[in-house]
Design an enzyme around this catalytic site. Structure first.
Site, mmCIF file in Angstrom:
data_model
loop_
_atom_site.group_PDB
_atom_site.id
_atom_site.type_symbol
_atom_site.label_atom_id
_atom_site.label_comp_id
_atom_site.label_asym_id
_atom_site.label_seq_id
_atom_site.Cartn_x
_atom_site.Cartn_y
_atom_site.Cartn_z
ATOM 1 N N ASP A 151 49.211 45.181 31.774
ATOM 2 C CA ASP A 151 47.921 44.486 31.853
ATOM 3 C C ASP A 151 46.979 45.092 30.830
ATOM 4 O O ASP A 151 47.030 46.298 30.559
ATOM 5 C CB ASP A 151 47.311 44.622 33.250
ATOM 6 C CG ASP A 151 48.135 43.899 34.311
ATOM 7 O OD1 ASP A 151 48.680 42.825 34.006
ATOM 8 O OD2 ASP A 151 48.239 44.414 35.442
ATOM 9 N N ASP A 185 49.055 36.280 33.771
ATOM 10 C CA ASP A 185 48.192 36.129 34.952
ATOM 11 C C ASP A 185 47.196 34.989 34.750
ATOM 12 O O ASP A 185 46.907 34.227 35.677
ATOM 13 C CB ASP A 185 47.424 37.427 35.232
ATOM 14 C CG ASP A 185 48.332 38.588 35.594
ATOM 15 O OD1 ASP A 185 49.420 38.335 36.161
ATOM 16 O OD2 ASP A 185 47.959 39.732 35.317
#
Length: 206
Positions: A151, A185
């Site tokens: 991320d 995401d």
């Protein structure tokens, strides 16, 4: 929207997702960040659980973290086959463009994160206090199915001190928006939001 266009969209999202992750993994140390704007940072973290860093072992105490990780990864793989069939069936039945686009986004995002979970443990060494190497001679940081999701997108839009009387988190500093996420995401979230906001167009009554 045809199946061919859906596949092209999925490939584009996967390429952007994986290129960004590989770049971050091979150029940043874990928790290293760059401030692009006051409200946007590139902030490298790794997530080995579900959404928001949650783990199955947080809810089922008798399951070890490694076993829970394998279960989660296998579940994701099974789920991606289900989503893939849903996409194929929707295009075959000429469902609404909104529905097909949403499914394609969810599929691309889910597959992007599955690639991390399945392969990154063997493709990279760890990022603790160092920049990871792709295909290290000594082997990766973990085994197959034990990879961590990369991320890097962080949007700390604003921070406020919550008053003591506030029912949740009173007296503490609140950061909006705190989660760190990735392109995959974003694709998943966009797909689900489309299904909710445009529900009637996605699932028109016959």
């Amino acid at each position: 929207m045809s199946l061919k266009k859906s596949i092209i969209l999925i490939i584009i999202i996967l390429l952007i997702d994986q290129i960004s992750k590989i770049y971050i993994k091979t150029h940043f140390k874990l928790q290293e960040n760059i401030e692009v704007f006051s409200w946007f940072q590139i902030y490298f973290i790794e997530n080995d659980g579900m959404a928001w860093g949650t783990k199955i072992s947080d809810f089922v105490s008798f399951v070890s973290e490694r076993s829970a990780k394998i279960f989660l990864t296998v579940f994701r793989i099974v789920a991606i086959f289900g989503i893939g069939y849903w996409l194929f069936d929707a295009t075959k039945k000429k469902a609404s463009k909104i529905l097909i686009l949403a499914i394609a986004l969810i599929f691309a995002g889910a597959l992007g994160n599955i690639i991390d979970s399945v392969f990154y443990g063997v493709l990279f060494d760890d990022s603790f206090n160092q920049v990871a190497v792709f295909l290290p001679e000594a082997g990766g940081y973990d085994t197959l199915l034990h990879g961590k999701v990369v991320d890097m997108l962080y949007f700390p839009l604003f921070e406020v001190d919550l008053p003591q009387w506030f029912p949740i988190g009173g007296g503490k500093r609140f950061n909006f928006f705190e989660p760190v996420f990735n392109i995959a995401d974003m694709a998943i979230s966009t797909g689900f939001i489309m299904l909710i906001v445009f529900n009637k167009r996605a699932f028109p009554k016959k």
